[in-house]
Design a protein around this motif. Sequence first.
Motif, short mmCIF file in Angstrom:
data_model
loop_
_atom_site.label_atom_id
_atom_site.label_comp_id
_atom_site.label_asym_id
_atom_site.label_seq_id
_atom_site.Cartn_x
_atom_site.Cartn_y
_atom_site.Cartn_z
N LEU A 195 0.82 -1.22 0.00
CA LEU A 195 0.00 0.00 0.00
C LEU A 195 0.85 1.27 0.00
CD1 LEU A 195 -2.80 -1.11 2.46
CD2 LEU A 195 -3.04 -0.67 0.02
N LEU A 196 1.96 1.24 0.74
CA LEU A 196 2.84 2.42 0.76
C LEU A 196 3.44 2.67 -0.62
CD1 LEU A 196 4.15 4.70 2.33
CD2 LEU A 196 5.98 3.10 2.94
N ALA A 197 3.82 1.59 -1.30
CA ALA A 197 4.38 1.76 -2.65
C ALA A 197 3.35 2.38 -3.58
CB ALA A 197 4.84 0.41 -3.20
N ILE A 198 2.10 1.99 -3.45
CA ILE A 198 1.04 2.57 -4.29
C ILE A 198 0.84 4.04 -3.93
CG2 ILE A 198 -1.43 2.50 -4.81
CD1 ILE A 198 -1.15 -0.59 -4.61
N GLU A 199 0.81 4.34 -2.63
CA GLU A 199 0.70 5.74 -2.22
C GLU A 199 1.87 6.56 -2.74
OE1 GLU A 199 0.41 5.87 2.02
OE2 GLU A 199 -1.59 5.00 2.05
N ASP A 200 3.07 6.01 -2.62
CA ASP A 200 4.27 6.70 -3.10
C ASP A 200 4.16 6.95 -4.60
OD1 ASP A 200 5.34 6.65 -0.57
OD2 ASP A 200 6.79 5.06 -0.99
N GLN A 254 1.13 10.34 -2.89
CA GLN A 254 0.29 10.59 -1.72
C GLN A 254 0.99 10.41 -0.39
OE1 GLN A 254 -2.80 7.76 -2.63
NE2 GLN A 254 -4.06 9.31 -3.60
N SER A 255 2.25 10.02 -0.39
CA SER A 255 2.95 9.85 0.89
C SER A 255 3.88 11.02 1.13
CB SER A 255 3.71 8.52 0.89
OG SER A 255 4.72 8.54 -0.09
N ALA A 256 4.34 11.14 2.34
CA ALA A 256 5.18 12.27 2.74
C ALA A 256 6.55 12.23 2.06
CB ALA A 256 5.34 12.28 4.25
N GLY A 257 7.14 11.05 1.93
CA GLY A 257 8.42 10.93 1.25
C GLY A 257 9.64 11.11 2.12
N GLY A 258 9.48 11.61 3.33
CA GLY A 258 10.63 11.76 4.22
C GLY A 258 11.63 12.77 3.68
N PHE A 259 12.90 12.34 3.57
CA PHE A 259 13.98 13.22 3.14
C PHE A 259 14.12 13.30 1.63
CE2 PHE A 259 15.24 11.82 7.39
CZ PHE A 259 15.36 13.06 8.00
N ARG A 260 13.41 12.49 0.90
CA ARG A 260 13.52 12.47 -0.56
C ARG A 260 12.45 13.36 -1.18
NH1 ARG A 260 17.02 8.61 -1.91
NH2 ARG A 260 17.23 6.78 -0.59
N SER A 261 12.72 13.79 -2.40
CA SER A 261 11.72 14.59 -3.11
C SER A 261 10.55 13.70 -3.51
CB SER A 261 12.33 15.23 -4.35
OG SER A 261 12.56 14.24 -5.34
N LYS A 262 9.41 14.31 -3.66
CA LYS A 262 8.21 13.56 -4.06
C LYS A 262 8.44 12.84 -5.38
CE LYS A 262 3.62 14.75 -3.54
NZ LYS A 262 2.45 15.59 -3.75
N ARG A 263 9.08 13.51 -6.31
CA ARG A 263 9.34 12.91 -7.63
C ARG A 263 10.26 11.69 -7.51
NH1 ARG A 263 8.08 15.07 -12.48
NH2 ARG A 263 7.73 17.06 -11.48
N ASP A 264 11.28 11.77 -6.64
CA ASP A 264 12.18 10.64 -6.45
C ASP A 264 11.45 9.46 -5.81
OD1 ASP A 264 14.77 9.37 -6.52
OD2 ASP A 264 14.89 9.70 -4.35
N VAL A 265 10.60 9.75 -4.83
CA VAL A 265 9.82 8.70 -4.18
C VAL A 265 8.91 8.03 -5.20
CG1 VAL A 265 8.01 8.28 -2.45
CG2 VAL A 265 9.96 9.73 -1.88
N GLN A 266 8.25 8.82 -6.05
CA GLN A 266 7.38 8.27 -7.09
C GLN A 266 8.18 7.41 -8.06
OE1 GLN A 266 5.59 12.11 -8.28
NE2 GLN A 266 3.63 11.06 -8.08
N ARG A 267 9.34 7.89 -8.45
CA ARG A 267 10.19 7.15 -9.40
C ARG A 267 10.60 5.80 -8.82
NH1 ARG A 267 15.24 6.27 -9.73
NH2 ARG A 267 15.84 7.80 -8.16
#
Length: 102
Positions: free
Chosen positions: A35-40, A44-57
């Motif tokens: 589920l976290l991978a789908i949110e990422d 839709q997830s916070a992403g922590g220290f990484r950029s949203k685009r990097d988390v999505q990638r």
Amino acid sequence: ATAGWAIIMYDAPFNLQSSSSQEVPELQLWRKVFLLAIEDCRGQSAGGFRSKRDVQRRARAWIFSDSKNPGGFRWCCEVLGVDPRAVYRQVLRAHSSPASLK
């Protein structure tokens, strides 16, 4: 979040949010990873220290990986009884929507 995220479980609707109280902890963990991978992937997830685009990638790379090794997306689908093709379709559909382009 992933509320209402239903995946096709081999031709039957399957809500990944629901889990049995008798489900083994390991399966609960992999359900949360999935589920976290789908949110990422959907941004839709916070992403922590990484950029949203990097988390999505990274999430897309995991989901679309061909690996069937333990811990891989295809393995996770098999463990959870989820049809990976349905996830691919939903992820691709979400990425082609105007909201995902923001």
